[in-house]
Motif scaffolding. Sequence first.
Motif, PDB file in Angstrom:
ATOM      1  N   GLU A  83      10.089  15.788  26.951  1.00  0.00           N
ATOM      2  CA  GLU A  83       9.237  14.892  27.733  1.00  0.00           C
ATOM      3  C   GLU A  83       9.695  14.832  29.186  1.00  0.00           C
ATOM      4  O   GLU A  83       8.863  14.808  30.104  1.00  0.00           O
ATOM      5  CB  GLU A  83       9.245  13.486  27.123  1.00  0.00           C
ATOM      6  CG  GLU A  83       8.494  13.385  25.815  1.00  0.00           C
ATOM      7  CD  GLU A  83       8.573  11.998  25.191  1.00  0.00           C
ATOM      8  OE1 GLU A  83       9.054  11.051  25.851  1.00  0.00           O
ATOM      9  OE2 GLU A  83       8.144  11.857  24.030  1.00  0.00           O
ATOM     10  N   LEU A  84      10.994  14.839  29.406  1.00  0.00           N
ATOM     11  CA  LEU A  84      11.528  14.822  30.769  1.00  0.00           C
ATOM     12  C   LEU A  84      11.156  16.106  31.503  1.00  0.00           C
ATOM     13  O   LEU A  84      10.738  16.067  32.671  1.00  0.00           O
ATOM     14  CB  LEU A  84      13.044  14.640  30.747  1.00  0.00           C
ATOM     15  CG  LEU A  84      13.731  14.549  32.105  1.00  0.00           C
ATOM     16  CD1 LEU A  84      13.194  13.353  32.908  1.00  0.00           C
ATOM     17  CD2 LEU A  84      15.238  14.435  31.922  1.00  0.00           C
ATOM     18  N   SER A  89       7.626  15.856  32.435  1.00  0.00           N
ATOM     19  CA  SER A  89       7.462  14.909  33.543  1.00  0.00           C
ATOM     20  C   SER A  89       7.851  15.542  34.868  1.00  0.00           C
ATOM     21  O   SER A  89       7.173  15.354  35.884  1.00  0.00           O
ATOM     22  CB  SER A  89       8.304  13.652  33.311  1.00  0.00           C
ATOM     23  OG  SER A  89       7.819  12.940  32.208  1.00  0.00           O
ATOM     24  N   TYR A  90       8.940  16.310  34.865  1.00  0.00           N
ATOM     25  CA  TYR A  90       9.342  17.010  36.087  1.00  0.00           C
ATOM     26  C   TYR A  90       8.271  18.016  36.513  1.00  0.00           C
ATOM     27  O   TYR A  90       7.967  18.139  37.704  1.00  0.00           O
ATOM     28  CB  TYR A  90      10.677  17.732  35.898  1.00  0.00           C
ATOM     29  CG  TYR A  90      11.887  16.856  36.053  1.00  0.00           C
ATOM     30  CD1 TYR A  90      12.012  15.983  37.128  1.00  0.00           C
ATOM     31  CD2 TYR A  90      12.922  16.908  35.139  1.00  0.00           C
ATOM     32  CE1 TYR A  90      13.123  15.176  37.272  1.00  0.00           C
ATOM     33  CE2 TYR A  90      14.041  16.107  35.273  1.00  0.00           C
ATOM     34  CZ  TYR A  90      14.147  15.247  36.348  1.00  0.00           C
ATOM     35  OH  TYR A  90      15.249  14.459  36.484  1.00  0.00           O
ATOM     36  N   ARG A  99       5.071  17.863  35.843  1.00  0.00           N
ATOM     37  CA  ARG A  99       3.924  17.075  36.338  1.00  0.00           C
ATOM     38  C   ARG A  99       4.226  16.526  37.727  1.00  0.00           C
ATOM     39  O   ARG A  99       3.376  16.549  38.616  1.00  0.00           O
ATOM     40  CB  ARG A  99       3.636  15.925  35.363  1.00  0.00           C
ATOM     41  CG  ARG A  99       2.519  15.020  35.777  1.00  0.00           C
ATOM     42  CD  ARG A  99       1.176  15.664  35.560  1.00  0.00           C
ATOM     43  NE  ARG A  99       0.139  14.685  35.859  1.00  0.00           N
ATOM     44  CZ  ARG A  99      -0.961  14.983  36.477  1.00  0.00           C
ATOM     45  NH1 ARG A  99      -1.228  16.216  36.831  1.00  0.00           N
ATOM     46  NH2 ARG A  99      -1.850  14.048  36.724  1.00  0.00           N
ATOM     47  N   PHE A 100       5.444  16.056  37.955  1.00  0.00           N
ATOM     48  CA  PHE A 100       5.837  15.550  39.263  1.00  0.00           C
ATOM     49  C   PHE A 100       5.725  16.648  40.308  1.00  0.00           C
ATOM     50  O   PHE A 100       5.215  16.418  41.409  1.00  0.00           O
ATOM     51  CB  PHE A 100       7.280  15.020  39.209  1.00  0.00           C
ATOM     52  CG  PHE A 100       7.835  14.652  40.547  1.00  0.00           C
ATOM     53  CD1 PHE A 100       7.456  13.471  41.165  1.00  0.00           C
ATOM     54  CD2 PHE A 100       8.717  15.505  41.210  1.00  0.00           C
ATOM     55  CE1 PHE A 100       7.966  13.136  42.414  1.00  0.00           C
ATOM     56  CE2 PHE A 100       9.224  15.174  42.446  1.00  0.00           C
ATOM     57  CZ  PHE A 100       8.846  13.988  43.052  1.00  0.00           C
TER      58      PHE A 100
END
Length: 89
Positions: A51-52, A55-56, A58-59
């Motif tokens: 998930e991290l 998220s990275y 997506r960021f």
Amino acid sequence: MSVDTALHRLNTALAQLEEVAEHRAELDRTIAGHRIEVQALSEDRSRLAMELDASYARFSTLETANRDVSRRLDQAMDSIRHVLEPQDR
């Protein structure tokens, strides 16, 4: 040594053996429980790491889009300023 003494010692030894076996079984259950907890924590860690990473990613995508939108807004503002500037005629 009498038979009664031998039987008493045998019974005492058997009682101690049962106690140790019971204690060992309890420890085995505890260890098994800890293994299950460690496995669950490991699975949670793996899921959170994925998930991290997502998220990275997506960021990074949003950051790139933000820079692009900012650049386009700057261009649009420059174009509007150019249109609104008084023209020397």
